[in-house]
Design a protein around this motif. Structure first.
Motif, PDB file in Angstrom:
ATOM      1  N   GLY A  68       0.816  -1.216   0.000  1.00  0.00           N
ATOM      2  CA  GLY A  68       0.000   0.000   0.000  1.00  0.00           C
ATOM      3  C   GLY A  68       0.843   1.257   0.000  1.00  0.00           C
ATOM      4  N   GLY A  69       1.918   1.227   0.783  1.00  0.00           N
ATOM      5  CA  GLY A  69       2.821   2.381   0.805  1.00  0.00           C
ATOM      6  C   GLY A  69       3.434   2.643  -0.558  1.00  0.00           C
ATOM      7  N   ALA A  70       3.887   1.591  -1.212  1.00  0.00           N
ATOM      8  CA  ALA A  70       4.476   1.731  -2.554  1.00  0.00           C
ATOM      9  C   ALA A  70       3.440   2.218  -3.558  1.00  0.00           C
ATOM     10  N   SER A  71       2.200   1.763  -3.401  1.00  0.00           N
ATOM     11  CA  SER A  71       1.151   2.155  -4.355  1.00  0.00           C
ATOM     12  C   SER A  71       0.835   3.640  -4.285  1.00  0.00           C
ATOM     13  N   VAL A  72       1.136   4.285  -3.141  1.00  0.00           N
ATOM     14  CA  VAL A  72       0.952   5.729  -3.002  1.00  0.00           C
ATOM     15  C   VAL A  72       2.213   6.486  -3.414  1.00  0.00           C
ATOM     16  N   ILE A  73       3.345   6.049  -2.885  1.00  0.00           N
ATOM     17  CA  ILE A  73       4.578   6.818  -3.039  1.00  0.00           C
ATOM     18  C   ILE A  73       5.118   6.775  -4.465  1.00  0.00           C
ATOM     19  N   VAL A  74       5.060   5.616  -5.114  1.00  0.00           N
ATOM     20  CA  VAL A  74       5.650   5.507  -6.454  1.00  0.00           C
ATOM     21  C   VAL A  74       4.978   6.445  -7.464  1.00  0.00           C
ATOM     22  N   PRO A  75       3.630   6.396  -7.652  1.00  0.00           N
ATOM     23  CA  PRO A  75       3.039   7.337  -8.603  1.00  0.00           C
ATOM     24  C   PRO A  75       3.177   8.797  -8.186  1.00  0.00           C
ATOM     25  N   THR A  76       3.160   9.068  -6.875  1.00  0.00           N
ATOM     26  CA  THR A  76       3.351  10.437  -6.391  1.00  0.00           C
ATOM     27  C   THR A  76       4.741  10.930  -6.754  1.00  0.00           C
ATOM     28  N   PHE A  77       5.752  10.124  -6.470  1.00  0.00           N
ATOM     29  CA  PHE A  77       7.143  10.470  -6.780  1.00  0.00           C
ATOM     30  C   PHE A  77       7.315  10.706  -8.284  1.00  0.00           C
ATOM     31  N   LEU A  78       6.782   9.798  -9.092  1.00  0.00           N
ATOM     32  CA  LEU A  78       6.946   9.911 -10.545  1.00  0.00           C
ATOM     33  C   LEU A  78       6.265  11.161 -11.095  1.00  0.00           C
ATOM     34  N   SER A  87      -2.810  10.835  -8.978  1.00  0.00           N
ATOM     35  CA  SER A  87      -1.543  11.525  -8.702  1.00  0.00           C
ATOM     36  C   SER A  87      -1.571  12.978  -9.175  1.00  0.00           C
ATOM     37  N   GLU A  88      -2.564  13.333 -10.013  1.00  0.00           N
ATOM     38  CA  GLU A  88      -2.605  14.676 -10.612  1.00  0.00           C
ATOM     39  C   GLU A  88      -3.551  15.650  -9.913  1.00  0.00           C
ATOM     40  N   ILE A  89      -4.594  15.143  -9.259  1.00  0.00           N
ATOM     41  CA  ILE A  89      -5.669  16.039  -8.829  1.00  0.00           C
ATOM     42  C   ILE A  89      -5.394  16.776  -7.525  1.00  0.00           C
ATOM     43  N   ASN A 112       0.697  20.345  -1.158  1.00  0.00           N
ATOM     44  CA  ASN A 112       0.629  20.168   0.295  1.00  0.00           C
ATOM     45  C   ASN A 112      -0.439  19.173   0.734  1.00  0.00           C
ATOM     46  N   LEU A 113      -1.308  18.816  -0.181  1.00  0.00           N
ATOM     47  CA  LEU A 113      -2.381  17.862   0.126  1.00  0.00           C
ATOM     48  C   LEU A 113      -2.116  16.491  -0.501  1.00  0.00           C
ATOM     49  N   ARG A 114      -1.064  16.413  -1.335  1.00  0.00           N
ATOM     50  CA  ARG A 114      -0.880  15.205  -2.141  1.00  0.00           C
ATOM     51  C   ARG A 114      -0.656  13.953  -1.304  1.00  0.00           C
ATOM     52  N   GLY A 115       0.189  14.058  -0.276  1.00  0.00           N
ATOM     53  CA  GLY A 115       0.450  12.878   0.542  1.00  0.00           C
ATOM     54  C   GLY A 115      -0.805  12.377   1.240  1.00  0.00           C
ATOM     55  N   LEU A 116      -1.521  13.301   1.917  1.00  0.00           N
ATOM     56  CA  LEU A 116      -2.746  12.919   2.614  1.00  0.00           C
ATOM     57  C   LEU A 116      -3.824  12.482   1.633  1.00  0.00           C
ATOM     58  N   GLY A 117      -3.984  13.261   0.543  1.00  0.00           N
ATOM     59  CA  GLY A 117      -5.026  12.944  -0.444  1.00  0.00           C
ATOM     60  C   GLY A 117      -4.807  11.603  -1.110  1.00  0.00           C
ATOM     61  N   MET A 118      -3.566  11.363  -1.556  1.00  0.00           N
ATOM     62  CA  MET A 118      -3.253  10.070  -2.169  1.00  0.00           C
ATOM     63  C   MET A 118      -3.403   8.950  -1.147  1.00  0.00           C
ATOM     64  N   GLY A 119      -3.024   9.231   0.105  1.00  0.00           N
ATOM     65  CA  GLY A 119      -3.130   8.207   1.142  1.00  0.00           C
ATOM     66  C   GLY A 119      -4.570   7.793   1.392  1.00  0.00           C
ATOM     67  N   ILE A 120      -5.467   8.780   1.557  1.00  0.00           N
ATOM     68  CA  ILE A 120      -6.877   8.469   1.815  1.00  0.00           C
ATOM     69  C   ILE A 120      -7.510   7.791   0.608  1.00  0.00           C
ATOM     70  N   SER A 121      -7.236   8.322  -0.588  1.00  0.00           N
ATOM     71  CA  SER A 121      -7.816   7.756  -1.809  1.00  0.00           C
ATOM     72  C   SER A 121      -7.366   6.310  -2.010  1.00  0.00           C
ATOM     73  N   THR A 122      -6.081   6.068  -1.772  1.00  0.00           N
ATOM     74  CA  THR A 122      -5.557   4.714  -1.957  1.00  0.00           C
ATOM     75  C   THR A 122      -6.022   3.794  -0.841  1.00  0.00           C
TER      76      THR A 122
END
Length: 480
Positions: free
Chosen positions: A135-145, A397-399, A403-413
Motif C-alpha cells: 500500500g505504501g508503494a502504491s501511493v509513493i511511487v506514482p506520487t514520486f513519478l 496523482s494529478e488532482i 501540500n495535500l498530495r500525501g494525505l489525499g493520495m493516502g486516503i484515496s488509496t
C-alpha cells in the motif's frame, strides 16, 4: 559569411540541446525504472496468490476453508489500505525516497516469513504486514513519478508503474506455472512461489540508494538549492529548472492557507470534495472486478472446466495480455483524453463480465464454456489494463495540490485497497453461496455504477501542468 556562421551556431545549439534533452530523459527513465520496482513487487505479491492458493489450501498444508481462503488472499490488501494512508503522511514528513527505502526492507523480510508460515494465522499476519509495504508503494511511487516528470513525460512515466505492476503479476504467473508443472506432486511448492518475491525486494533496496529525492518535496521543505541541483540533472537546461522552481513556489504560496494540512482540514468543503473524488476513483478501479481475475483466475478457470495445471499455464496468457494492454494504454495516454479512456474501459470490462454471466447460464456444462471464459477474460483485461487502471492511478496523482498530495493520495488509496480487500474476501464466498452467474452479475452492476460516477465527476487533466489541474479543479469545486 556571418549568416553561415550564425546558421552553424544555431545548428550546434540545437544539436547540444537535443543531446542534453535526450540525456535528461534517459536519466528520468532510469529513475522511474528504479522506483517502479515498488510496482513490480506490488504485482508479484498480489499475483503470486493466484497459483499458490490451491496448494496452500490443502489439508496437509494450511488447511484453508472458504472464509480463510478469502482472508489469506485479501489480508495483504487490508494491510495495503493502512499502508497507503500512513505512508502518504510519512512521505510528506520524511521524503518519498526515505520511506520507499524502508518499505523495501519490509517487503524482503515479510515475504521471507510468509514463505515459511506454519499455519494460516501466521500467513494472515505477515501478509497483512507485507500489505503495509504494498500500500505504501502504491501511493509513493506514482506520487514520486508525477513530481519528477516533465509535463510531456508525466503520463508515460506514471503509467510505467502500471506496466511494472502487471509485469510483476505476469512474472508471478510464469513462476507459478513453471514450479507447479515441474514439481507436480510437491504440495509445499507454494512456499517457493512466495519466496521468489524476495528477489525484486532486494533490487528495490538497491534502487532506492540510487534515485534522488523529489524536487517538489524538497522545495516544500525549503531546500531549494538541493532541488535545483536535482532538477538540472532531469531537465533540459538551467532556465527550465529555474522556471519550474518558480512555478512550484508560486503554487505553494497560493496554497499557504493549507500549508499544514491535517485531518481537521477535511471539514473544508473543497478539500473534502477533492478527497471524495480521489477516493471514488480508487473504489471504481477495484469494484469493476479486476481482482476476481488476478487473485482467483486459477479458481475461476477450474470452475469453468480446466484442470489445475492447465489453469496455471492459461494464467500466463492473462499476464501477457495485461502487460501488452498496459503498454498500449501508456502509448495512448498522451493522445486520448483521460475521461474518454476511462469510459471506454468501463464499457469494455462491463460488457465482458456481462457476456461471461450470459454464457455461464447458456452453456453450464459445455466444453465451450472454459474457452469462452478465457476469451472474455482476455477482453476484460485488455480494457482494464489498457484504459482503466493506468488512467486512474495517473488521475489520482494529478488532482491533489502539493501540500495535500500525501494525505489525499493516502486516503484515496486507502479506499482503493479497502475495495480491493472486500472484493478479494467476498468473491470466494459469493462463488460458493450464489454460484458463478449471480456472482459475475453483481460485478456487472458495479461496472454500471462506476460508469455513471466517472461520467459525472472525473476531471480532464491531459496536457495540463499539475498546478493548472489543481487550480481548475479548485475553482470548479468552489462553484458548487
Amino acid at each position: 559569411m556571418e549568416n553561415k556562421e550564425s546558421d552553424i551556431s544555431n545548428i550546434n545549439y540545437n544539436l547540444d540541446f537535443s543531446i542534453t534533452k535526450s540525456k535528461t530523459e534517459r536519466h528520468l527513465k532510469t529513475i522511474a525504472l528504479c522506483v517502479t520496482l515498488g510496482g513490480l513487487l506490488f504485482g508479484v505479491d498480489t499475483g503470486v496468490i493466484n497459483g499458490a492458493l490451491p496448494y496452500m489450501a490443502k489439508k496437509q498444508e494450511l488447511n484453508l476453508n472458504v472464509a480463510t481462503e478469502g482472508l489469506v488472499t485479501s489480508s495483504i490488501t487490508l494491510g495495503a489500505a493502512f499502508g497507503a494512508i500512513f505512508a502518504g503522511r510519512l512521505a510528506d514528513r520524511y521524503g518519498r525516497k526515505r520511506i520507499l527505502f524502508y518499505l523495501s526492507i519490509i517487503f524482503f523480510f515479510c515475504t521471507a516469513i510468509c514463505s515459511l508460515a506454519p499455519n494460516a494465522i501466521i500467513m494472515m499476519i505477515f501478509r497483512f504486514l507485507l500489505g503495509l509495504a504494498v500500500g505504501g508503494a502504491s501511493v509513493i511511487v506514482p506520487t514520486f513519478l508525477s513530481e519528477v516528470a516533465t509535463v510531456k513525460l508525466r503520463g508515460p512515466l506514471v503509467t510505467q508503474n502500471e506496466i511494472m505492476i502487471t509485469g510483476g503479476q505476469l512474472l508471478a504467473f510464469v513462476v507459478n506455472a513453471i514450479l507447479g508443472n515441474i514439481f507436480v506432486n510437491v504440495s509445499n511448492i507454494w512456499r517457493y512461489m512466495i519466496a521468489f518475491g524476495m528477489v525484486p525486494s532486494a533490487l528495490l533496496f538497491i534502487g532506492t540508494l540510487i534515485v534522488p529525492e523529489s524536487p517538489r518535496w524538497l522545495i516544500m521543505k525549503g531546500k531549494t538549492e538541493t532541488a535545483l541541483k536535482i532538477l538540472k540533472g532531469i531537465r533540459s537546461n538551467k532556465q527550465e529548472s529555474q522556471q519550474e522552481i518558480t512555478q512550484i513556489q508560486a503554487a505553494l504560496k497560493k496554497e499557504k492557507e493549507v500549508s499544514h494540512i491535517s485531518w481537521h482540514d477535511l471539514k473544508k468543503p473543497w478539500i473534502r470534495k477533492l478527497i471524495i473524488l480521489g477516493s471514488g476513483l480508487g473504489i471504481v478501479q477495484q469494484v469493476v472486478g479486476i481482482n476476481i481475475i488476478m487473485y482467483y483466475g486459477t479458481t475461476v478457470l477450474i470452475k469453468a472446466g480446466f484442470t489445475h495445471n492447465i489453469a496455471l499455464i492459461t494464467n500466463i496468457a492473462n499476464g501477457i495480455v495485461s502487460v501488452l494492454a498496459t503498454y498500449t494504454g501508456m502509448r495512448l495516454m498522451n493522445h486520448i483524453n483521460r475521461r474518454k479512456m476511462l469510459l471506454t474501459g468501463i464499457t469494455g470490462t462491463g460488457g465482458a463480465l456481462a457476456l461471461i454471466t450470459l454464457f455461464s447460464q447458456m452453456l453450464p456444462h459445455s466444453k465451450l464454456l472454459p474457452v469462452c471464459v478465457v476469451f472474455l477474460t482476455l477482453i476484460f483485461l485488455s480494457f482494464f489494463q489498457g484504459c482503466i487502471s493506468p488512467t486512474i492511478w495517473l488521475l489520482m496523482s494529478e488532482i491533489f495540490p502539493q501540500n495535500l498530495r500525501g494525505l489525499g493520495m493516502g486516503i484515496s488509496t486507502f479506499f482503493l485497497w479497502m475495495a480491493n480487500f472486500l472484493v478479494g474476501f467476498l468473491f470466494p464466498i459469493f462463488l460458493t453461496y450464489f454460484g458463478f452467474s449471480i456472482t459475475f452479475g453483481i460485478f456487472v452492476l458495479c461496472n454500471l455504477i462506476s460508469f455513471i460516477f466517472v461520467y459525472k465527476f472525473a476531471p480532464e487533466t491531459r496536457n495540463k501542468s499539475l498546478e493548472r489541474v489543481q487550480l481548475e479543479l479548485r475553482a470548479k469545486i468552489n462553484k458548487h
